[in-house]
Write an enzyme that holds these catalytic residues in place. Structure first.
Site, mmCIF file in Angstrom:
data_model
loop_
_atom_site.group_PDB
_atom_site.id
_atom_site.type_symbol
_atom_site.label_atom_id
_atom_site.label_comp_id
_atom_site.label_asym_id
_atom_site.label_seq_id
_atom_site.Cartn_x
_atom_site.Cartn_y
_atom_site.Cartn_z
ATOM 1 C CB THR A 213 -0.943 0.004 1.214
ATOM 2 O OG1 THR A 213 -0.161 -0.022 2.416
ATOM 3 C CG2 THR A 213 -1.870 -1.200 1.199
ATOM 4 C CG LEU A 214 2.284 2.195 -3.194
ATOM 5 C CD1 LEU A 214 2.266 2.291 -4.722
ATOM 6 C CD2 LEU A 214 3.709 1.968 -2.701
ATOM 7 N N GLY A 218 -1.810 5.057 -3.804
ATOM 8 C CA GLY A 218 -2.597 3.880 -4.134
ATOM 9 C C GLY A 218 -1.991 2.587 -3.647
ATOM 10 C CG ASP A 245 -6.299 -1.531 10.777
ATOM 11 O OD1 ASP A 245 -5.315 -2.233 10.485
ATOM 12 O OD2 ASP A 245 -6.349 -0.814 11.789
#
Ligand code: RIB
Length: 303
Positions: A213-214, A218, A245
């Site tokens: 995850t960035l 994105g 989460d």
């Protein structure tokens, strides 16, 4: 069915203008309390995304236990295998600055005493075991062994990744989900390339799905054959707590109902983006309909 084996906390949240540096104090208005903990947050997110979910973890015998469980109970997450131990329910002290960035200090409490033995008889080939690194890693490791012996799928979110052992667990999960800095740490420990795309390809080459995850850029993922990338929608960010989460819960829910990686990524990104628009880690977990509507506007690039 998704089984979440993980932490349950009560979050004590103060909104501040700027997060403190070491040695500094930042003051804000009232302290708000929210149910939290990466395990509980992901259990609720998966449930709100439409999955059947059982939460296996522990709360203490103090006054924090009931509010920490309230959202899970209201959402009908199965708590029949939950343990109530002598001791303190986990807590997280969270500062959130304008712009949504956060700083978290966790008091583990009874989360430090969860046991993989509690999974005995719970896992089967139709189970997805969803875990995070906020419980003792020896127990998470034993849980991976038990899940694989039972033929269950393991999705391991490496947050908060403060221990090198997390890297070795990521390398044994069926799906390893990390943020950029966790991925860089794992890459260093496992001797993989650091750049997120190259890291994901290298970890996936060992027979798993690697997801990175960035944040505002994105998400990317590799399944050993293809690289998947997805840009997030524009949202008004209020609080990023629990966004990861929400991603993990919705991602797991999509795979658990038989969806493919593209569906899991789009629904995960939609859920994570919506979660940034509301304060609190669980209060922000979106419902299946909202996730589906936003996911339908997103597209995944596959190479
Ligand atoms: O991921 C957010 C969570 O991290 C919070 O709910 C807090 O409890 C900490 O565990």
């Amino acid at each position: 069915m998704i089984i979440v084996f993980g932490s349950i906390n009560l979050d004590l949240v103060v909104m501040v203008k700027r997060l403190p540096l070491p040695g500094e104090t930042s003051a804000g208005p009232d302290c708000q309390t929210f149910a939290g903990g990466k395990g509980a947050n992901q259990a609720l997110a998966a449930r709100r995304a439409g999955a059947q979910v059982k939460m296996i973890g522990a709360v203490g015998n103090d006054s924090f236990a009931a509010p920490a469980l309230a959202n899970l109970e209201a959402a009908a997450v199965d708590l029949s295998a939950l343990h109530r131990l002598e001791g303190a329910t986990g807590i997280a002290m969270i500062g959130v600055e304008s712009g949504g960035e956060n700083l978290i200090i966790v008091g583990s409490g009874v989360n430090a005493r969860v046991s993989a033995g509690w999974l005995n008889g719970q896992l089967s080939p139709s189970t997805t075991l969803l875990m995070q690194a906020e419980i003792p890693l020896t127990e998470a490791s034993a849980a991976i062994d038990a899940a694989h012996a039972a033929g269950a799928r393991v999705i391991f979110n490496t947050a908060p990744a403060t221990d090198p052992a997390v890297a070795h667990l990521a390398a044994r999960a069926d799906v390893a989900i990390s943020n950029e800095s966790e991925a860089a740490d794992i890459a260093r420990i496992l001797g993989l390339p650091h750049e997120p795309q190259a890291y994901a390809a290298a970890l996936a080459a060992t027979g798993r799905i690697a997801v990175v995850t960035l944040g505002s850029k994105g998400v990317l993922a590799h399944d050993g054959t293809s690289l998947f990338t997805l840009a997030p929608p524009k949202v008004d960010v209020v609080d990023t707590t629990g966004a990861g989460d929400a991603f993990c819960g919705a991602f797991a829910a999509a795979l658990d109902r038989g969806g493919d990686l593209v569906q899991a990524l789009t629904e995960g990104v939609a859920a994570g983006s919506l979660a940034c628009t509301v304060t609190g880690a669980q209060s922000s977990a979106p419902a299946a309909g909202d996730i589906a509507r936003l996911a339908a506007t997103l597209s995944v690039d596959r190479r």
